[in-house]
Design an enzyme around this catalytic site. Structure first.
Site, PDB file in Angstrom:
ATOM      1  N   HIS A  54      21.409  39.702 -65.928  1.00  0.00           N
ATOM      2  CA  HIS A  54      19.887  39.494 -65.648  1.00  0.00           C
ATOM      3  C   HIS A  54      19.616  39.104 -64.153  1.00  0.00           C
ATOM      4  CE1 HIS A  54      19.669  39.615 -70.306  1.00  0.00           C
ATOM      5  NE2 HIS A  54      20.458  38.179 -70.302  1.00  0.00           N
TER       6      HIS A  54
ATOM      7  N   SER B 260      25.691  40.226 -70.899  1.00  0.00           N
ATOM      8  CA  SER B 260      25.177  38.615 -71.052  1.00  0.00           C
ATOM      9  C   SER B 260      26.086  37.341 -71.365  1.00  0.00           C
ATOM     10  CB  SER B 260      23.956  38.475 -72.230  1.00  0.00           C
ATOM     11  OG  SER B 260      22.853  37.587 -71.352  1.00  0.00           O
TER      12      SER B 260
ATOM     13  N   GLU C 159      20.602  44.066 -65.870  1.00  0.00           N
ATOM     14  CA  GLU C 159      19.799  44.254 -67.272  1.00  0.00           C
ATOM     15  C   GLU C 159      20.682  46.256 -67.340  1.00  0.00           C
ATOM     16  OE1 GLU C 159      16.396  43.168 -68.191  1.00  0.00           O
ATOM     17  OE2 GLU C 159      17.175  40.900 -68.393  1.00  0.00           O
TER      18      GLU C 159
END
Lengths: 280, 280
Positions: free
Chosen positions: B181, B139, B208
């Protein structure tokens, strides 16, 4: 000066990188362009001109005239108007033969969208890195030189979130972020904002008619009638950029600032500024 | 697989760069983190964890537990909360001893403002470049890895001017811009926008629980349950980014796109995509 230039040029490292703050051609003496021509070889120089940033047809020929008046061996325009032009063999051959490249003003995003990622951009980077090509540019042509380019932004001396847009440039150096028309357009805020995201590069704000001659040894020398503002964030202790709201002012602490005039130098490696030799 | 990893690791070039699209720890098998641990040396691995992006105290210890369960030799948190921490000798000594570095999620601007330009950032870059340190991140920790980092932006699949903010990251590679994401937050538009300024890097959009293992030879291998979207702008013929109004949609032509799933590879140098070996 010319001895120093040639000494640096002989180093087996990269060529000079010469961002100029704009409006250098309006000054009668044209001292910046004369110095750039000497770095590129004077009468032996072959200077290619990229006028892509400008929408005006006369921009390229104007610089050809200026460089010929100065007395360079050859000056010619690289006719790049589209991405397709950046693959043409005759364009690449001309660039391959140049000792210097000059990038005019206009819109820096026109340069990056037209030339970025093309064989021309790759040749500029490789020939500069190997020391075979010195690269100068004014205004938009200055902004494009480094890896992180200020594409556009807002005026004012206080840094604010979202006041500047950074995009990839030509990548000749990773060590500086360049801004131009610096005093004339009140751009300290956007330069501080650029550094507040990640204080790894230094910031260089160039006044009009003022150039930073960045040598192969990463020493900057100031040439021209204005000043260069060097913003060194290497001792920054805090930046609030990760937590501010959009358009809010940004807190940064412990920024070191130098304003250097003609003859002054700055060593990017050691982060040391020196006033011009006459006054030190 | 492990044979391939070690073959790559023995090359005298840089270490692996492993961006992960987020949420990889929620999946029971933790196949991505296991693979990362093997790349770093398995039982001989010493994995340092930088939890700076996260404001949660449990983030660092959580990854220590995960890596210990996987069976790595050692896993420990680098306690970096301020820029002053990035100069502490004990922090630098711990980082110096690591074979792998894992950067957690949170806010990527918290990483860049706290660590950017510091001795820790410089050591990460140098040890990765010399091949002594493999660096992964999830992330926010994925976004920070490349030279150009997406700091934040807007959702939607159509590129718009000003929909994304690019700032300097850790600079482990100049060749890619990473987004995460990807499918879950509809981020194709901001990745296309990032490339429309200057189509030199490629774009990598990570779903993800999906990782890009970028080897020393600049070949990407996909690991995980989702997909990686590779956006290759190298044949781009036109971008209107130099002339659009703020927030207006941007015209780009001739973008090449690949969606790769587990086992698929992409060679950044040759720009060739290959589906997983089982299906080719």
């Amino acid at each position: 000066v010319s001895k120093q230039d040639s000494a640096r040029r002989e180093q087996p490292t990269r060529g000079f990188i010469v961002p100029i703050g704009g409006a250098e051609e309006k000054v009668r003496t044209a001292s910046i362009l004369s110095r750039f021509a000497r770095v590129c070889g004077a009468r032996q120089a072959r200077i290619a001109i990229i006028p892509t940033a400008s929408r005006l047809e006369e921009t390229g020929p104007k610089y050809v005239s200026i460089f010929r008046e100065i007395g360079v061996g050859e000056a010619f325009v690289l006719p790049i108007e589209s991405r397709a032009d950046c693959k043409r063999p005759e364009v690449l051959e001309q660039l391959q033969s140049a000792t210097g490249l000059f990038i005019t003003g206009g819109n820096q995003l026109r340069i990056s969208t037209t030339i970025g990622g093309s064989p021309v951009a790759e040749m500029i980077r490789q020939r500069n890195r190997s020391g075979h090509l010195h690269v100068g540019g004014t205004s938009a042509g200055a902004s494009i030189l480094a890896e992180h380019m200020i594409a556009y932004g807002e005026e004012g001396s206080t840094p604010h979130a979202d006041m500047v847009m950074l995009t990839p440039g030509f990548g000749l150096t990773l060590n500086v972020i360049i801004d131009q028309h610096f005093r004339q357009r009140d751009r300290l805020g956007r330069l501080l904002t650029s550094l507040a995201y990640n204080p790894r590069p230094i910031g260089i704000g160039l006044d009009e008619d003022t150039a930073a001659f960045i040598g192969p040894d990463d020493t900057i020398e100031v040439v021209g009638s204005g000043a260069i503002t060097v913003v060194d964030p290497s001792e920054m202790e805090f930046s609030s950029m990760d937590s501010v709201n959009r358009h809010a002012p940004v807190c940064v602490t412990n920024i070191r600032l130098h304003v250097l005039t003609e003859g002054g130098t700055y060593d990017i490696t050691t982060r040391k500024a020196r006033p011009s030799r006459g006054k030190s």
